[in-house]
Motif scaffolding. Structure first.
Motif, PDB file in Angstrom:
ATOM      1  N   ILE A 173       0.876  -1.175   0.000  1.00  0.00           N
ATOM      2  CA  ILE A 173       0.000   0.000   0.000  1.00  0.00           C
ATOM      3  C   ILE A 173       0.911   1.222   0.000  1.00  0.00           C
ATOM      4  CG2 ILE A 173      -0.221  -0.054   2.538  1.00  0.00           C
ATOM      5  CD1 ILE A 173      -3.079   1.075   2.154  1.00  0.00           C
ATOM      6  N   GLY A 174       0.793   2.055  -1.038  1.00  0.00           N
ATOM      7  CA  GLY A 174       1.723   3.164  -1.220  1.00  0.00           C
ATOM      8  C   GLY A 174       1.103   4.524  -0.936  1.00  0.00           C
ATOM      9  N   PHE A 175       1.938   5.438  -0.444  1.00  0.00           N
ATOM     10  CA  PHE A 175       1.508   6.801  -0.120  1.00  0.00           C
ATOM     11  C   PHE A 175       2.296   7.810  -0.945  1.00  0.00           C
ATOM     12  CE2 PHE A 175       0.466   4.270   3.542  1.00  0.00           C
ATOM     13  CZ  PHE A 175      -0.697   4.820   4.065  1.00  0.00           C
ATOM     14  N   GLU A 176       1.596   8.827  -1.435  1.00  0.00           N
ATOM     15  CA  GLU A 176       2.292   9.938  -2.072  1.00  0.00           C
ATOM     16  C   GLU A 176       3.174  10.629  -1.029  1.00  0.00           C
ATOM     17  OE1 GLU A 176      -0.532  12.549  -3.794  1.00  0.00           O
ATOM     18  OE2 GLU A 176      -1.351  11.068  -5.201  1.00  0.00           O
ATOM     19  N   ALA A 177       4.170  11.350  -1.499  1.00  0.00           N
ATOM     20  CA  ALA A 177       5.154  11.945  -0.597  1.00  0.00           C
ATOM     21  C   ALA A 177       4.515  12.805   0.492  1.00  0.00           C
ATOM     22  CB  ALA A 177       6.158  12.773  -1.398  1.00  0.00           C
ATOM     23  N   ARG A 178       3.465  13.560   0.152  1.00  0.00           N
ATOM     24  CA  ARG A 178       2.869  14.456   1.143  1.00  0.00           C
ATOM     25  C   ARG A 178       2.052  13.717   2.199  1.00  0.00           C
ATOM     26  NH1 ARG A 178      -2.521  17.161  -1.178  1.00  0.00           N
ATOM     27  NH2 ARG A 178      -3.247  15.513  -2.565  1.00  0.00           N
ATOM     28  N   HIS A 179       1.785  12.415   1.967  1.00  0.00           N
ATOM     29  CA  HIS A 179       1.046  11.618   2.949  1.00  0.00           C
ATOM     30  C   HIS A 179       1.899  10.480   3.513  1.00  0.00           C
ATOM     31  CE1 HIS A 179      -2.464  12.888   0.181  1.00  0.00           C
ATOM     32  NE2 HIS A 179      -2.331  13.769   1.146  1.00  0.00           N
ATOM     33  N   SER A 180       3.186  10.455   3.169  1.00  0.00           N
ATOM     34  CA  SER A 180       4.029   9.320   3.543  1.00  0.00           C
ATOM     35  C   SER A 180       4.191   9.154   5.056  1.00  0.00           C
ATOM     36  CB  SER A 180       5.413   9.459   2.885  1.00  0.00           C
ATOM     37  OG  SER A 180       6.049  10.662   3.319  1.00  0.00           O
ATOM     38  N   HIS A 181       3.941  10.248   5.813  1.00  0.00           N
ATOM     39  CA  HIS A 181       4.065  10.134   7.271  1.00  0.00           C
ATOM     40  C   HIS A 181       3.045   9.166   7.855  1.00  0.00           C
ATOM     41  CE1 HIS A 181       1.023  13.197   6.450  1.00  0.00           C
ATOM     42  NE2 HIS A 181       0.497  12.908   7.634  1.00  0.00           N
TER      43      HIS A 181
END
Length: 203
Positions: A173-181
């Motif tokens: 499950i991957g997150f864009e950089a702005r939601h990676s936290h």
């Protein structure tokens, strides 16, 4: 000194056993009353203890993909506001062939390793990296710890590293950089939700 013959009789032993049981019942009733609990309350407490034991056994059953997705949905229900962010939360994607690139290879996020239908391990791949491979956290982590190139099968093929041979599928499950936290928070949440039911508990 000789004892009367009735002392050795079956009837005598039955009477003694009955008397001991009756005395024990009296003491148990007194103890129950002293604690302010009726016999029915004691019975209910025993039933509750039994049900708790059954729940504990169920809690140790292997985790399925459906349970993983359900807990992930619960997590996003607490930590993802679609109206504010303007997009739906990410979802799990499966990879079984072990050839080419793992789903979400270019993103940071979480991964779940399954052996058949059972969850084996939940991990985090959130390294930022740099250069051409910035934010490739998932693929970076998996290639370092879970799989490697399979030179025998040829270009593009991968094989599992020692210790992971039982794994039959990898879910990411991957997150864009702005939601990676949120990736590290999701990993911690899932490990806690499935405590004792994966390899994470034995790290």
């Amino acid at each position: 000194m000789a004892y009367p013959t009735w002392v050795d009789s079956v009837f005598f032993h039955f009477v003694v056993a009955w008397a001991i049981a009756a005395i024990a019942h009296v003491f148990a009733s007194v103890d129950t009353a002293a604690r302010g609990r009726t016999p029915k309350m004691e019975a209910d407490a025993c039933l509750a203890t039994g049900l708790k034991g059954i729940k504990s056994m169920n809690d140790r059953k292997p985790v399925t993909l459906a349970q993983l997705e359900a807990e992930t949905e619960t997590f996003f229900g607490m930590h993802w506001n679609t109206d504010v962010l303007g997009i739906q939360p990410p979802a799990w994607h499966v990879w079984r062939e072990f050839k080419g690139s793992v789903p979400n290879y270019q993103l940071g996020g979480c991964y779940a390793l399954f052996a058949g239908d059972d969850l084996e391990y939940i991990g985090l791949g959130a390294s930022r990296g740099g250069g051409l491979y910035c934010d490739h956290g998932i693929s970076r982590r998996l290639s370092s710890h879970v799989y490697r190139l399979d030179k025998e099968r040829g270009p593009g093929w991968l094989k599992l590293r020692p210790g992971w041979e039982s794994i039959t599928s990898i879910h990411t499950i991957g997150f864009e950089a702005r939601h990676s936290h949120l990736a590290s928070a999701l990993e911690a949440y899932l490990i806690r939700a499935f405590e004792g039911r994966s390899r994470n508990a034995r790290r």
